[in-house]
Design a protein around this motif. Structure first.
Motif, PDB file in Angstrom:
ATOM      1  N   TYR A 165       1.137  -1.086  -0.013  1.00 39.62           N
ATOM      2  CA  TYR A 165      -0.141  -0.318   0.093  1.00 39.62           C
ATOM      3  C   TYR A 165       1.010   1.277  -0.211  1.00 39.62           C
ATOM      4  N   GLY A 166       0.898   1.941  -1.045  1.00 42.14           N
ATOM      5  CA  GLY A 166       1.554   3.239  -1.256  1.00 42.14           C
ATOM      6  C   GLY A 166       0.699   4.429  -1.696  1.00 42.14           C
ATOM      7  N   PRO A 167       1.430   5.572  -2.090  1.00 45.23           N
ATOM      8  CA  PRO A 167       0.855   6.616  -2.608  1.00 45.23           C
ATOM      9  C   PRO A 167      -0.433   6.417  -3.828  1.00 45.23           C
ATOM     10  N   LYS A 168       0.137   5.645  -4.674  1.00 46.92           N
ATOM     11  CA  LYS A 168      -0.709   5.310  -5.820  1.00 46.92           C
ATOM     12  C   LYS A 168      -1.904   4.824  -5.296  1.00 46.92           C
ATOM     13  N   TRP A 169      -1.969   3.691  -4.348  1.00 48.24           N
ATOM     14  CA  TRP A 169      -3.406   3.050  -3.938  1.00 48.24           C
ATOM     15  C   TRP A 169      -4.171   4.194  -3.011  1.00 48.24           C
ATOM     16  N   PHE A 170      -3.362   4.831  -2.229  1.00 51.92           N
ATOM     17  CA  PHE A 170      -3.949   5.951  -1.554  1.00 51.92           C
ATOM     18  C   PHE A 170      -4.739   7.122  -2.586  1.00 51.92           C
ATOM     19  N   THR A 171      -4.089   7.469  -3.358  1.00 47.75           N
ATOM     20  CA  THR A 171      -4.600   8.444  -4.796  1.00 47.75           C
ATOM     21  C   THR A 171      -5.929   7.793  -5.106  1.00 47.75           C
ATOM     22  N   THR A 172      -5.891   6.512  -5.694  1.00 50.39           N
ATOM     23  CA  THR A 172      -7.032   5.931  -6.340  1.00 50.39           C
ATOM     24  C   THR A 172      -8.227   5.703  -5.413  1.00 50.39           C
ATOM     25  N   GLU A 173      -7.938   5.453  -3.991  1.00 48.89           N
ATOM     26  CA  GLU A 173      -8.761   5.297  -3.178  1.00 48.89           C
ATOM     27  C   GLU A 173      -9.544   6.445  -2.990  1.00 48.89           C
ATOM     28  N   LEU A 174      -8.949   7.677  -2.913  1.00 45.73           N
ATOM     29  CA  LEU A 174      -9.300   8.916  -2.710  1.00 45.73           C
ATOM     30  C   LEU A 174      -9.986   9.570  -3.592  1.00 45.73           C
ATOM     31  N   ILE A 175      -9.617   9.111  -4.744  1.00 45.28           N
ATOM     32  CA  ILE A 175     -10.595   9.509  -6.054  1.00 45.28           C
ATOM     33  C   ILE A 175     -11.813   8.966  -6.202  1.00 45.28           C
ATOM     34  N   ILE A 176     -11.845   7.551  -5.675  1.00 36.63           N
ATOM     35  CA  ILE A 176     -12.878   6.707  -5.986  1.00 36.63           C
ATOM     36  C   ILE A 176     -13.997   7.180  -4.722  1.00 36.63           C
ATOM     37  N   LEU A 177     -13.548   7.688  -3.684  1.00 35.84           N
ATOM     38  CA  LEU A 177     -14.394   8.006  -2.429  1.00 35.84           C
ATOM     39  C   LEU A 177     -14.916   9.453  -3.015  1.00 35.84           C
ATOM     40  N   ALA A 222     -15.510  10.446  -5.850  1.00 37.52           N
ATOM     41  CA  ALA A 222     -16.624  10.051  -6.909  1.00 37.52           C
ATOM     42  C   ALA A 222     -18.016   9.683  -6.316  1.00 37.52           C
ATOM     43  N   ALA A 223     -17.707   8.648  -5.173  1.00 37.48           N
ATOM     44  CA  ALA A 223     -18.843   8.209  -4.601  1.00 37.48           C
ATOM     45  C   ALA A 223     -19.725   9.255  -4.104  1.00 37.48           C
ATOM     46  N   LEU A 224     -19.061  10.403  -3.300  1.00 37.24           N
ATOM     47  CA  LEU A 224     -19.794  11.377  -2.544  1.00 37.24           C
ATOM     48  C   LEU A 224     -20.228  12.167  -3.425  1.00 37.24           C
ATOM     49  N   LEU A 225     -19.927  12.695  -4.659  1.00 37.56           N
ATOM     50  CA  LEU A 225     -20.401  13.288  -5.544  1.00 37.56           C
ATOM     51  C   LEU A 225     -21.629  12.765  -6.183  1.00 37.56           C
ATOM     52  N   PHE A 226     -21.591  11.370  -6.648  1.00 42.37           N
ATOM     53  CA  PHE A 226     -22.863  10.561  -6.987  1.00 42.37           C
ATOM     54  C   PHE A 226     -23.898  10.644  -5.882  1.00 42.37           C
ATOM     55  N   LEU A 227     -23.566  10.514  -4.505  1.00 39.28           N
ATOM     56  CA  LEU A 227     -24.370  10.531  -3.566  1.00 39.28           C
ATOM     57  C   LEU A 227     -25.011  11.973  -3.022  1.00 39.28           C
ATOM     58  N   SER A 228     -24.298  13.013  -3.510  1.00 38.79           N
ATOM     59  CA  SER A 228     -24.830  14.415  -3.048  1.00 38.79           C
ATOM     60  C   SER A 228     -26.416  14.673  -3.464  1.00 38.79           C
ATOM     61  N   PRO A 229     -26.998  14.036  -4.640  1.00 37.23           N
ATOM     62  CA  PRO A 229     -28.232  14.478  -5.037  1.00 37.23           C
ATOM     63  C   PRO A 229     -29.415  13.833  -3.720  1.00 37.23           C
TER      64      PRO A 229
END
Length: 277
Positions: A6-18, A20-27
């Motif tokens: 687990y490193g910066p690459k995985w952290f960045t990917t998970e942050l982007i996914i999170l 995006a999930a918050l964006l779609f859940l905002s409505p």
């Protein structure tokens, strides 16, 4: 193979996914939060949390929209359309797959081609035919329309799933004297449970949230679905957002609970249908 640490690459990917999930859940947040606000508070502070959990909007929406009646209509349409679709599409897919004649291959291709035809291209002829057959303003009429519009997609799913069922099982049943209908309903259909649940969930989400077809077919107030009843709150000079948002939440809850209960079967059905027997 050595697992990647687990490193910066995985952290960045998970942050982007999170994010995006918050964006779609905002409505969903805006709908739920504003459903507890008064009309004045809703206009002045749309993005904030409600000052108090005011259930008055839900009580008024329940009475004004005659919500139990709209809920009953939506349930009847969804349940009976699903039943008709399952019976027709499962039997049709079985016949098309197990009898690979030239006519059946052409018929299956026509079902697949029908999936890409937009509803807007057929809605006017559909209404005219429904008027000729006296299907307008009737729940059986809209059930028949939903069955015809959804059967192509259901046949496509069932057809792919049945390829994973070994033909030897059916041959053994024939040797035991089982009839063709007995083979399907007693042996094949129980094996279709994952795909049947997938078809039910996907088609139920579509029919429950559909607005255009009920608007065209059901014009009597006593036959309104949840979507049509909610739309009655929006007029030319007045838009009752406080009641509409409460009605939307009440309409979302049943189908959301249904989806969450059966969602694990969707992945199982689709992945199994992608495997050829």
């Amino acid at each position: 193979m050595k697992a990647e640490s687990y490193g910066p690459k995985w952290f960045t990917t998970e942050l982007i996914i999170l994010l995006a999930a918050l964006l779609f859940l905002s409505p969903f947040y805006f709908v739920l939060a504003n459903s507890f606000k008064s009309f004045a508070e809703l206009l002045t502070d749309t993005s904030g949390l409600p000052k108090s959990l005011n259930w008055h909007n839900y009580e008024r929406a329940w009475e004004v929209l005659k919500f139990p009646r709209a809920l009953r209509n939506s349930l009847l349409i969804t349940v009976f359309s699903d039943l008709c679709m399952i019976v027709v599409s499962s039997m049709a897919a079985y016949r098309l797959l197990r009898r690979p004649t030239k006519a059946n291959r052409i018929l299956f291709s026509l079902f697949i081609a029908a999936m890409v035809v937009p509803f807007q291209a057929v809605m006017i002829p559909l209404v005219k035919v429904g008027n000729w057959l006296h299907f307008l303003n009737s729940l059986p009429g809209i059930v028949l329309c939903y069955t015809g519009l959804g059967v192509s997609f259901a046949i496509f799913l069932y057809h792919g799933f049945m390829k994973s069922i070994p033909l030897e099982i059916e041959e053994a049943a024939v040797m035991d004297g089982c009839t063709p209908y007995g083979i399907f309903w007693r042996i094949v259909f129980p094996l279709l449970k994952p795909m049947t649940i997938t078809v039910v969930v996907l088609q139920s989400l579509w029919m429950w949230n559909d607005f255009l077809l009920p608007l065209l077919i059901l014009q009597k107030p006593e036959l309104q679905t949840i979507q049509l009843a909610t739309n009655s709150l929006f007029g030319q000079f007045m838009k009752q957002w406080d009641l509409a948002l409460a009605a939307l939440v009440m309409g979302i809850v049943p189908i959301l609970v249904f989806f969450l209960i059966l969602q694990r079967h969707i992945i199982q059905g689709i992945t199994a249908g992608a495997v050829k027997g």
